[in-house]
Design an enzyme around this catalytic site. Structure first.
Site, mmCIF file in Angstrom:
data_model
loop_
_atom_site.group_PDB
_atom_site.id
_atom_site.type_symbol
_atom_site.label_atom_id
_atom_site.label_comp_id
_atom_site.label_asym_id
_atom_site.label_seq_id
_atom_site.Cartn_x
_atom_site.Cartn_y
_atom_site.Cartn_z
ATOM 1 N N SER A 144 0.851 -1.188 0.000
ATOM 2 C CA SER A 144 0.000 0.000 0.000
ATOM 3 C C SER A 144 0.884 1.234 0.000
ATOM 4 O O SER A 144 2.019 1.199 0.491
ATOM 5 C CB SER A 144 -0.890 -0.001 1.253
ATOM 6 O OG SER A 144 -1.533 1.238 1.430
ATOM 7 N N TYR A 157 -3.081 -0.297 10.841
ATOM 8 C CA TYR A 157 -2.854 -0.775 9.472
ATOM 9 C C TYR A 157 -1.570 -0.185 8.898
ATOM 10 O O TYR A 157 -0.749 -0.906 8.304
ATOM 11 C CB TYR A 157 -4.050 -0.392 8.605
ATOM 12 C CG TYR A 157 -3.930 -0.780 7.158
ATOM 13 C CD1 TYR A 157 -4.233 -2.069 6.740
ATOM 14 C CD2 TYR A 157 -3.529 0.151 6.202
ATOM 15 C CE1 TYR A 157 -4.130 -2.427 5.401
ATOM 16 C CE2 TYR A 157 -3.431 -0.189 4.867
ATOM 17 C CZ TYR A 157 -3.726 -1.486 4.470
ATOM 18 O OH TYR A 157 -3.616 -1.827 3.139
ATOM 19 N N LYS A 161 1.735 -2.210 7.656
ATOM 20 C CA LYS A 161 2.220 -2.130 6.277
ATOM 21 C C LYS A 161 3.661 -1.603 6.223
ATOM 22 O O LYS A 161 4.453 -2.039 5.368
ATOM 23 C CB LYS A 161 1.299 -1.232 5.445
ATOM 24 C CG LYS A 161 -0.011 -1.892 5.061
ATOM 25 C CD LYS A 161 0.197 -3.120 4.205
ATOM 26 C CE LYS A 161 -1.112 -3.717 3.718
ATOM 27 N NZ LYS A 161 -0.921 -4.956 2.935
ATOM 28 N N THR A 194 -13.154 -1.736 -2.171
ATOM 29 C CA THR A 194 -13.319 -3.089 -1.652
ATOM 30 C C THR A 194 -14.331 -3.099 -0.503
ATOM 31 O O THR A 194 -14.665 -2.046 0.049
ATOM 32 C CB THR A 194 -11.979 -3.650 -1.126
ATOM 33 O OG1 THR A 194 -11.608 -2.954 0.068
ATOM 34 C CG2 THR A 194 -10.877 -3.511 -2.170
#
Length: 342
Positions: A144, A157, A161, A194
């Site tokens: 990402s 998150y 990442k 998504t």
């Protein structure tokens, strides 16, 4: 070494029940590959298996929590027993919490890290255990733009990442030294349409949304497939927003901090209030038996871009380079001619 995906290829995709993983399952299935689908939700797994079979591939759905290293190892062995030697392993699975850091409980932050970071570690370890003795194979990490640039409301998150990015860098150098026949590459994604924005645990007052511009999951899936077939590059960037974010962070990180402080709270929320009964898949899958299949797409089809010129340029870098060089040469020639006329 051959890197093409075809009917002889065995591919493992984690997080295959929804979103990017689901779209990737279809993309690899269209090549006729034998695909192991790893995820927790039974309804989503059944839907993904049906997608793969309809696309022309062979599906093996396996219900597994990627945070459990023993279960991931068992799944990998089952794949080799039933489908054959693993050629490609694609790590996509993740979880998150939409909230300021101080509203995320310690157990929740730990869970985000175990799924989103250690899930990649577990999958990569299981793949390498089988690939390194054969001195061949490809591992693709779905990354990402947030692997380089953290943003508000997604501290867990973003931290995971960033960890995946550091892990990838170290592993790639180790493999180049120890086992160059095994390739690892990473694909940095933009905001994608998504289902995560409908099932990630949220404490925001309004519905969560991707940071615009938003791209369709098929673009992300196409990038993962391309990376699997062209794994010599250390990473790929998808979407102009990814490029802009990473460049801005490199040269003006402090200014970007202030910009995100002003804009990122509102840009990650719609105008609609968050439903009190919204699903949350941090601990249990939202698409488990008794739930429903969320598929690959979220709620943002009307806003999402179906194409990425930046991805096209990344896939045709030599053509783009030649065109750029040609344009520069033409400009230089025109400039020289003007000077000669003076």
């Amino acid at each position: 070494m051959k890197y093409g995906i075809d009917r002889d290829s065995v591919v493992v995709i984690t997080g295959a029940s929804g979103g990017i993983g689901r779209a990737a399952a279809r993309a690899f299935g269209a090549r006729g590959a034998r695909i192991a689908l790893l995820a927790r939700g039974e309804e989503g797994l059944d839907g993904a298996a049906d997608d793969v079979e309809r696309a022309g591939g062979r599906a093996l759905p396996i219900s597994v929590d990627v945070a459990d290293d023993d279960r991931v190892e068992q799944a990998a062995q089952r794949v080799e027993d039933e489908l054959g030697s693993i050629d490609v392993w694609v790590n996509v699975a993740f979880s998150s919490v939409f909230a300021p850091f101080w509203e995320i409980e310690p157990a929740e932050f730990k869970r985000i890290t175990e799924v989103t970071y250690l899930g990649y570690v577990n999958g990569t370890r299981a793949a390498l255990k089988r690939m390194m003795p054969r001195e061949r194979g490809v591992i693709v990490q779905c990354g990402s733009a947030l692997a380089y640039r953290g943003i508000p409301l997604q501290s867990g998150y973003c931290g995971a990442k960033h960890a995946v990015q550091g892990f990838h860098d170290a592993l790639r150098a180790e493999l180049l030294h120890e086992c160059p026949g095994v390739k690892v590459t990473m694909v940095e994604m933009p905001g994608v349409n998504t289902p995560q924005f409908s099932w990630v645990l949220s404490r925001l007052p309004r519905r969560a949304q991707p940071v615009p511009p938003i791209y369709q999951p098929e673009i992300a899936a196409d990038a993962l497939l391309y990376a699997a077939e062209h794994p010599r590059r250390r990473e790929y960037w998808v979407g102009g927003s990814t490029v802009g974010t990473l460049v801005a962070n490199k040269f003006a990180a402090g200014l970007l901090d202030r910009y995100l402080a002003r804009t990122a709270f509102s840009s990650q929320q719609t105008d609609q209030k968050r439903p009190r009964d919204q699903a949350a898949n941090l601990w249990e899958p939202a698409d488990d038996a008794g739930g429903h299949d969320y598929g690959a797409h979220g709620r943002f089809d009307e806003e999402a871009h179906p194409h990425s010129p930046q991805l096209w340029a990344a896939k045709h870098k030599y053509l783009v380079g030649a065109a750029t060089a040609g344009a520069a040469a033409t400009g230089a020639a025109v400039g020289a001619a003007r000077l000669l006329r003076r």
